[in-house]
Design a protein around this motif. Structure first.
Motif, PDB file in Angstrom:
ATOM      1  N   LYS A  51       0.163  -5.145   6.371  1.00 37.62           N
ATOM      2  CA  LYS A  51       0.433  -4.760   4.988  1.00 37.62           C
ATOM      3  C   LYS A  51       1.845  -4.013   4.868  1.00 37.62           C
ATOM      4  O   LYS A  51       2.143  -3.662   5.834  1.00 37.62           O
ATOM      5  CB  LYS A  51      -0.753  -3.884   4.348  1.00 37.62           C
ATOM      6  CG  LYS A  51      -2.058  -4.070   4.618  1.00 37.62           C
ATOM      7  CD  LYS A  51      -2.440  -5.497   3.730  1.00 37.62           C
ATOM      8  CE  LYS A  51      -3.725  -5.904   3.765  1.00 37.62           C
ATOM      9  NZ  LYS A  51      -4.036  -7.376   3.032  1.00 37.62           N
ATOM     10  N   GLN A  52       2.305  -4.274   3.504  1.00 35.67           N
ATOM     11  CA  GLN A  52       3.751  -3.518   3.598  1.00 35.67           C
ATOM     12  C   GLN A  52       3.162  -1.862   3.029  1.00 35.67           C
ATOM     13  O   GLN A  52       2.512  -1.855   2.325  1.00 35.67           O
ATOM     14  CB  GLN A  52       4.526  -4.083   2.306  1.00 35.67           C
ATOM     15  CG  GLN A  52       5.136  -5.168   2.666  1.00 35.67           C
ATOM     16  CD  GLN A  52       5.889  -6.116   1.383  1.00 35.67           C
ATOM     17  OE1 GLN A  52       6.304  -5.205   0.559  1.00 35.67           O
ATOM     18  NE2 GLN A  52       5.912  -7.134   1.385  1.00 35.67           N
ATOM     19  N   VAL A  53       3.874  -0.878   3.949  1.00 32.44           N
ATOM     20  CA  VAL A  53       3.179   0.404   3.827  1.00 32.44           C
ATOM     21  C   VAL A  53       4.714   1.345   3.258  1.00 32.44           C
ATOM     22  O   VAL A  53       5.667   1.209   4.008  1.00 32.44           O
ATOM     23  CB  VAL A  53       2.606   0.980   4.845  1.00 32.44           C
ATOM     24  CG1 VAL A  53       2.251   2.319   4.787  1.00 32.44           C
ATOM     25  CG2 VAL A  53       1.442   0.090   5.246  1.00 32.44           C
ATOM     26  N   VAL A  54       4.327   2.088   2.235  1.00 37.02           N
ATOM     27  CA  VAL A  54       5.293   3.266   1.845  1.00 37.02           C
ATOM     28  C   VAL A  54       4.652   4.426   2.085  1.00 37.02           C
ATOM     29  O   VAL A  54       3.397   4.832   1.202  1.00 37.02           O
ATOM     30  CB  VAL A  54       6.090   2.839   0.589  1.00 37.02           C
ATOM     31  CG1 VAL A  54       5.030   2.858  -0.409  1.00 37.02           C
ATOM     32  CG2 VAL A  54       6.953   4.056   0.486  1.00 37.02           C
ATOM     33  N   ILE A  55       4.942   5.387   2.556  1.00 33.69           N
ATOM     34  CA  ILE A  55       4.457   7.094   2.885  1.00 33.69           C
ATOM     35  C   ILE A  55       5.367   7.726   1.899  1.00 33.69           C
ATOM     36  O   ILE A  55       6.557   7.795   2.185  1.00 33.69           O
ATOM     37  CB  ILE A  55       4.292   7.223   4.249  1.00 33.69           C
ATOM     38  CG1 ILE A  55       3.734   6.269   4.897  1.00 33.69           C
ATOM     39  CG2 ILE A  55       3.723   8.609   4.252  1.00 33.69           C
ATOM     40  CD1 ILE A  55       3.734   6.486   6.465  1.00 33.69           C
ATOM     41  N   VAL A  56       4.879   8.547   0.902  1.00 30.83           N
ATOM     42  CA  VAL A  56       5.654   9.574   0.174  1.00 30.83           C
ATOM     43  C   VAL A  56       5.121  11.055   0.408  1.00 30.83           C
ATOM     44  O   VAL A  56       3.974  11.129   0.692  1.00 30.83           O
ATOM     45  CB  VAL A  56       5.521   9.225  -1.159  1.00 30.83           C
ATOM     46  CG1 VAL A  56       6.210  10.377  -2.177  1.00 30.83           C
ATOM     47  CG2 VAL A  56       5.846   7.624  -1.519  1.00 30.83           C
ATOM     48  N   VAL A 105       0.744  -1.183   0.079  1.00 25.35           N
ATOM     49  CA  VAL A 105      -0.105  -0.087   0.160  1.00 25.35           C
ATOM     50  C   VAL A 105       0.792   1.262   0.102  1.00 25.35           C
ATOM     51  O   VAL A 105       1.778   1.595   0.821  1.00 25.35           O
ATOM     52  CB  VAL A 105      -0.917   0.097   1.124  1.00 25.35           C
ATOM     53  CG1 VAL A 105      -1.830   1.316   1.275  1.00 25.35           C
ATOM     54  CG2 VAL A 105      -1.878  -1.265   1.297  1.00 25.35           C
ATOM     55  N   ALA A 106       0.744   2.083  -0.902  1.00 21.46           N
ATOM     56  CA  ALA A 106       1.264   3.352  -1.046  1.00 21.46           C
ATOM     57  C   ALA A 106       0.389   4.604  -0.360  1.00 21.46           C
ATOM     58  O   ALA A 106      -0.685   4.551  -1.054  1.00 21.46           O
ATOM     59  CB  ALA A 106       1.822   3.730  -2.274  1.00 21.46           C
ATOM     60  N   LEU A 154      -3.511   6.672   8.945  1.00 21.41           N
ATOM     61  CA  LEU A 154      -3.597   5.613   7.934  1.00 21.41           C
ATOM     62  C   LEU A 154      -2.784   4.636   7.729  1.00 21.41           C
ATOM     63  O   LEU A 154      -2.724   3.293   7.658  1.00 21.41           O
ATOM     64  CB  LEU A 154      -4.113   6.267   6.401  1.00 21.41           C
ATOM     65  CG  LEU A 154      -4.419   5.244   5.380  1.00 21.41           C
ATOM     66  CD1 LEU A 154      -5.606   4.355   5.645  1.00 21.41           C
ATOM     67  CD2 LEU A 154      -4.692   5.999   4.266  1.00 21.41           C
ATOM     68  N   ALA A 155      -1.371   5.124   7.693  1.00 21.75           N
ATOM     69  CA  ALA A 155      -0.327   4.208   7.756  1.00 21.75           C
ATOM     70  C   ALA A 155      -0.475   3.381   9.060  1.00 21.75           C
ATOM     71  O   ALA A 155      -0.029   2.024   8.769  1.00 21.75           O
ATOM     72  CB  ALA A 155       0.946   5.014   7.661  1.00 21.75           C
ATOM     73  N   ALA A 156      -0.449   3.732  10.107  1.00 18.82           N
ATOM     74  CA  ALA A 156      -0.424   2.840  11.486  1.00 18.82           C
ATOM     75  C   ALA A 156      -1.582   1.880  11.435  1.00 18.82           C
ATOM     76  O   ALA A 156      -1.116   0.511  11.738  1.00 18.82           O
ATOM     77  CB  ALA A 156      -0.814   3.837  12.687  1.00 18.82           C
ATOM     78  N   LYS A 216       7.745   2.267   5.488  1.00 17.30           N
ATOM     79  CA  LYS A 216       8.827   3.050   4.853  1.00 17.30           C
ATOM     80  C   LYS A 216       8.320   4.372   4.431  1.00 17.30           C
ATOM     81  O   LYS A 216       7.367   4.574   3.902  1.00 17.30           O
ATOM     82  CB  LYS A 216       9.314   2.352   3.445  1.00 17.30           C
ATOM     83  CG  LYS A 216      10.366   2.873   2.671  1.00 17.30           C
ATOM     84  CD  LYS A 216      10.711   2.046   1.500  1.00 17.30           C
ATOM     85  CE  LYS A 216      11.918   2.720   0.878  1.00 17.30           C
ATOM     86  NZ  LYS A 216      12.089   1.896  -0.360  1.00 17.30           N
ATOM     87  N   ILE A 217       9.132   5.413   4.743  1.00 18.91           N
ATOM     88  CA  ILE A 217       8.800   6.819   4.482  1.00 18.91           C
ATOM     89  C   ILE A 217       9.809   7.469   3.828  1.00 18.91           C
ATOM     90  O   ILE A 217      11.107   7.432   3.915  1.00 18.91           O
ATOM     91  CB  ILE A 217       8.875   7.617   6.070  1.00 18.91           C
ATOM     92  CG1 ILE A 217       7.900   6.761   7.039  1.00 18.91           C
ATOM     93  CG2 ILE A 217       8.615   9.180   5.703  1.00 18.91           C
ATOM     94  CD1 ILE A 217       7.824   7.615   8.126  1.00 18.91           C
ATOM     95  N   ILE A 218       9.390   7.962   2.576  1.00 20.42           N
ATOM     96  CA  ILE A 218      10.382   8.751   1.563  1.00 20.42           C
ATOM     97  C   ILE A 218       9.720  10.192   1.660  1.00 20.42           C
ATOM     98  O   ILE A 218       8.521  10.398   1.133  1.00 20.42           O
ATOM     99  CB  ILE A 218       9.875   7.855   0.201  1.00 20.42           C
ATOM    100  CG1 ILE A 218      10.448   6.619   0.333  1.00 20.42           C
ATOM    101  CG2 ILE A 218      11.107   8.561  -0.890  1.00 20.42           C
ATOM    102  CD1 ILE A 218      10.152   5.650  -1.026  1.00 20.42           C
TER     103      ILE A 218
END
Length: 416
Positions: free
Chosen positions: A170-175, A149-150, A161-163, A204-206
Motif C-alpha cells: 500500500k501507499q502509506v502517509v504518516i502525519v 492509507v493515511a 502499523l506503517a511498516a 511518506k512522513i509529514i
C-alpha cells in the motif's frame, strides 16, 4: 505504605480486565499459592489474547495469539466471565455487571487498560484504529480495498502499523504534529534512523503539522486537510494518536486518580481493598521519582506478578526497570529505562550500520539504553540498569569495551 487486608483472610479475588496485566495476575496468584476463587472479568467476547501483534503480524496473517489456552484457565480454576462491570459497590465490595448480576469478592484488581485517543475533527467518522481484536479485524478487512492509507500518529503503534501496511503493497502517509517520529519515547538518533528506514521502504512522513479537517467521500475514503493547508486523499484513515487510561470505574468508586489510577509502592489504590496494575495505573518507578503511567507488556506483567505475590502473602514494594520493544519491518528497537529528553548521550556503534546503541546519562548515571538490532546488548543493558552498575560514558561508547565485564566484576571493571 498502606496495609491491605490480611492475605490469609482473602477467599475471593476479582480481576477486572483480561489483557496482559489481568491474565498474568490471575495465573501468578495460583503460582504463588493462592487457593481461593479467582474471577477474571473479560469485557471482550474472546479469550484473552496478545495485543502487540495487532499492529504487525496480525494485519498480514490474521491470526490472533491467545495468552493462555482454554484448558489452562480450567486447570488453574480461573473463572473467566465475559461481561462488563458497570459499577463498583464499595460498601459491599460488589461488582455490578452489565448483564444484571453481581460478583462479591474480598479484593479487586483493576487491570482496565487504556483506550485510544480520538481526534476532535474525526468525531462521528468512525475511523479505523487498533483498540482491540475486533477493531484490528475490521482494519484488516478494509485493507484489501484500500490503495492509499493515511496514518495519523508517528508513535510506536503508528510506525509499526506503517511498516506492516507498506509490506502489503500500500501507499502509506504518516502525519504527526511532532517534530520527529517517536518523539516522546526515543532519542534523536533513533528517531532519525527509523524515520529514514520507513522512507526507504516507501512511506511518506509529514511532521510538524496537525489535522484540521477530515471529510469522508466514500464508505472508507477521506480527504485530510493539514494545518499547513495541504490536503491528503486516502482510501483508508487510521487513528494512532496515543492512548488514555480507562478511569471511569475508578472515578465512580471515588478512587484517587490523576493521569491514571493513583497507586502506592504496593500498587494499592486509595481503597486498600483495591489494587490497580498495568496501563491504567499511575505509579512512581522509584523512590522520589515522578508518578507516571507506562503502557507496555513488560510493565503490565511485572506489576501483575507483584500484586499476586502480595495477595498471596509476600510483602515487597514494587520496583522494576522498565523496558520496551518495537518491531518495525526488519528493524528491532529495544529500550531499557525511560529515555530522558535532556541527557548526555553517547553512541555505541558496531561494524553493521543497522546495529547500534544509544546510552543516555543524567548526572553521570546511566538513565537508559536504546538498541537497534542488537538484542544481546539490550540484555546486558537491562542487567546493568537493574543492578545499578556504574558505567562511564567512555566505556559505553567504546565498541571494544566488554560491557559484560561490568557485570562480572563491577568494581574492578569500572577502574579500567
Amino acid at each position: 505504605m498502606q496495609m491491605g487486608i490480611n492475605p490469609g483472610t482473602l477467599g475471593s479475588i476479582a480481576i477486572i480486565g483480561a489483557g496482559h496485566a489481568g491474565t498474568e495476575a490471575a495465573f501468578a496468584l495460583r503460582l504463588h499459592g493462592f487457593d481461593g476463587s479467582i474471577t477474571l472479568i473479560n469485557g471482550e467476547d474472546a479469550l484473552p489474547y496478545q495485543r502487540p501483534p495487532l499492529s504487525k503480524s496480525f494485519l498480514q496473517r490474521g491470526l490472533s495469539t491467545p495468552l493462555r489456552s482454554p484448558d489452562a484457565f480450567v486447570s488453574a480454576k480461573i473463572d473467566v466471565v465475559r461481561a462488563r462491570v458497570r459499577e463498583i459497590d464499595q460498601t459491599r465490595l460488589a461488582l455490578l455487571l452489565d448483564r444484571g448480576d453481581e460478583i462479591r469478592c474480598d479484593h479487586v484488581v483493576l487491570a482496565l487498560g487504556a483506550q485510544p485517543n480520538r481526534l476532535a475533527v474525526a468525531e462521528g467518522l468512525n475511523l479505523a484504529n487498533l483498540n482491540d481484536l475486533q477493531s484490528a479485524e475490521r482494519l484488516r478487512g478494509a485493507l484489501p480495498h484500500a490503495r492509499r492509507v493515511a496514518i495519523i500518529g508517528a508513535g510506536f503503534i503508528g510506525m509499526e502499523l506503517a511498516a506492516a501496511v507498506v509490506a502489503l503493497g500500500k501507499q502509506v502517509v504518516i502525519v504527526d504534529r511532532a517534530a520527529r517520529v517517536l518523539e516522546r519515547a526515543t532519542s534523536r538518533d533513533v528517531s532519525r534512523y527509523l524515520g529514514d528506514r520507513h522512507r526507504l521502504r516507501g512511506a511518506k512522513i509529514i511532521l510538524d503539522v496537525g489535522v484540521t479537517d477530515i471529510r469522508r467521500h466514500s464508505s472508507l475514503g477521506c480527504v485530510l486537510t493539514l494545518s499547513n493547508g495541504v490536503q491528503i486523499d486516502a482510501d483508508l484513515v487510521v487513528e494512532a494518536v496515543g492512548v488514555t487510561p480507562r478511569l471511569e470505574l475508578a472515578k465512580q468508586a471515588d478512587l484517587r486518580t490523576g493521569i491514571g489510577i493513583i497507586v502506592d509502592r504496593d500498587l494499592l489504590t486509595s481503597d486498600p481493598r483495591i489494587s490497580a496494575i498495568g496501563d491504567c495505573a499511575q505509579f512512581a518507578p522509584c523512590e522520589g521519582s515522578r508518578a507516571i503511567v507506562l503502557t507496555s507488556v513488560q510493565n503490565s506483567a511485572d506489576q501483575a506478578r507483584h500484586v499476586a505475590k502480595r495477595l498471596a502473602g509476600v510483602r515487597t514494594s514494587y520496583f522494576a526497570v522498565p523496558w520496551f520493544w518495537s518491531d518495525q519491518a526488519d528493524d528491532k528497537l529495544q529500550i531499557v529505562g525511560l529515555v530522558p529528553q535532556c541527557a548526555d548521550r553517547v553512541v555505541r556503534r558496531s561494524k553493521n550500520d543497522r546495529s547500534f546503541s544509544i546510552f543516555s546519562f543524567q548526572n553521570d548515571l546511566l538513565a537508559s539504553v536504546e538498541t537497534l538490532n542488537s538484542p544481546a546488548e539490550h540484555v546486558i543493558a537491562r542487567r546493568l540498569l537493574g543492578a545499578s552498575v556504574p558505567i562511564r560514558p567512555q566505556q559505553a561508547e567504546d565498541p571494544k569495551f566488554d560491557l559484560a565485564s561490568l557485570l562480572r566484576a563491577p568494581s574492578q571493571a569500572a577502574k579500567n
